[in-house]
Design an enzyme around this catalytic site. Structure first.
Site, PDB file in Angstrom:
ATOM      1  CG  HIS A 157      -1.683   1.227   1.467  1.00 11.23           C
ATOM      2  ND1 HIS A 157      -3.007   1.378   1.120  1.00 11.23           N
ATOM      3  CD2 HIS A 157      -1.324   2.424   2.024  1.00 11.23           C
ATOM      4  CE1 HIS A 157      -3.417   2.584   1.450  1.00 11.23           C
ATOM      5  NE2 HIS A 157      -2.413   3.234   2.007  1.00 11.23           N
ATOM      6  CD  GLU A 158       1.885   3.404   3.696  1.00 11.12           C
ATOM      7  OE1 GLU A 158       2.072   4.494   3.094  1.00 11.12           O
ATOM      8  OE2 GLU A 158       0.916   3.195   4.426  1.00 11.12           O
ATOM      9  CG  HIS A 206       0.164   6.121  -0.613  1.00 14.61           C
ATOM     10  ND1 HIS A 206      -0.918   6.788  -1.148  1.00 14.61           N
ATOM     11  CD2 HIS A 206      -0.280   5.586   0.563  1.00 14.61           C
ATOM     12  CE1 HIS A 206      -1.963   6.661  -0.357  1.00 14.61           C
ATOM     13  NE2 HIS A 206      -1.609   5.939   0.683  1.00 14.61           N
ATOM     14  CD  GLU A 216      -4.797   6.395   2.460  1.00 14.96           C
ATOM     15  OE1 GLU A 216      -4.596   5.190   2.711  1.00 14.96           O
ATOM     16  OE2 GLU A 216      -3.876   7.234   2.376  1.00 14.96           O
TER      17      GLU A 216
END
Length: 285
Positions: free
Chosen positions: A132-133, A136, A204
């Site tokens: 997930h990071e 980003h 998100e």
């Protein structure tokens, strides 16, 4: 509407709000353009130093491959899979279970995880969080958030200048309806904050989807989010609330704030989207 279009629309709305309030201010005081430029430059400097500022706010310490070999290898493996440069890896000394990415671009990126998240998440769930990071970083969300913060900061600055001009101007007639100006002073920065948080929530969902595709395991991230949500209120993380949008999940329950004032979507909505994506990956539709 796709998340990219939503983000573009929200940034356009934020820019339109900036233009509107700038017109109110600059019409009677052209010199305030200098103030606007200074506000933008200040925020731009903050963006270039965003990694140092955020990591310092959370007292994060960079780790070597020898200090945390399992975590380091996980970040390295997922970075290679995502075709990203290897980011620096940090650990935050907090029992709050959380993680974030920072840096102005993939070549200047960092991933930070708390001691708490390392303690409570099994490997496949932690992998989902790291993915997930990294998404980003790949999506340059830190740039998007920096642009949003810059515009929102300029709006707040102009609102403050407008309030000064209202109270200290020699002629109020040149400024228009005082009640309208007061409403602008109060509502414009509030609207800017709401739009900025909406941009954060949109990004998100995109990062969740990117992580699911990177790991091919949406359920693992869904389970991680559920676990993180259940522990968020037990051990709050200490830092400036301005950095809340960086975290993978609200460090404190945001239910009392409502959706408009939350930096993250509702966890149940994120989980539902991930489980729907899981079905799409299984069926191919």
């Amino acid at each position: 509407m796709t998340n990219q279009l939503k983000t573009a629309a929200l940034l356009a709305a934020l820019s339109g709000l900036l233009i509107a309030i700038s017109h109110l201010v600059i019409r009677g005081a052209g010199g305030l353009i200098i103030g606007l430029i200074l506000a933008a430059v200040t925020n731009l400097f903050a963006w270039y130093q965003s990694d140092k500022i955020a990591l310092g706010a959370y007292h994060a310490s960079e780790i070597s491959p020898q200090a945390a070999p399992g975590l380091y290898r996980m970040v390295e493996r997922l970075s290679q899979r995502a075709n990203l440069p290897m980011p620096r890896v940090y650990i935050v000394p907090s029992q709050n279970a959380n993680a974030f990415a920072t840096g102005r671009d993939p070549e200047h990126a960092a991933v930070a995880v708390t001691e708490g998240i390392l303690d409570i998440l099994p490997e496949e769930e932690l992998e989902g969080v790291i993915a997930h990071e990294l998404t980003h970083i790949a999506n340059r969300d830190t740039l998007t958030q920096a642009v949003a913060a810059t515009i929102a900061g300029a709006i707040a600055y102009l609102g403050q200048m407008l309030s000064y001009s209202l109270w200290f101007s020699g002629s109020r007639n040149d400024r228009g309806n005082p009640l309208g100006i007061i409403a602008t002073i109060i509502l414009a920065p509030l609207a800017a904050t709401i739009i900025q948080l909406a941009i954060s929530r949109t990004r998100e969902f995109s990062a969740d989807a990117g992580a699911a595709r990177l790991t091919r395991n949406p359920r693992a991230l869904a389970q991680a989010l559920q676990r993180l949500e259940s522990t968020a209120e037990q051990t709050p993380i200490r830092a400036n609330p301005a950095f809340e949008p960086l975290l993978i999940i609200n460090s404190l329950s945001g239910k009392f704030l409502g959706d408009l004032f939350s930096s993250h979507p509702a966890t149940e909505d994120r989980i539902a989207a991930l489980l729907k994506l899981e079905q799409q990956l299984i069926t191919g539709y």
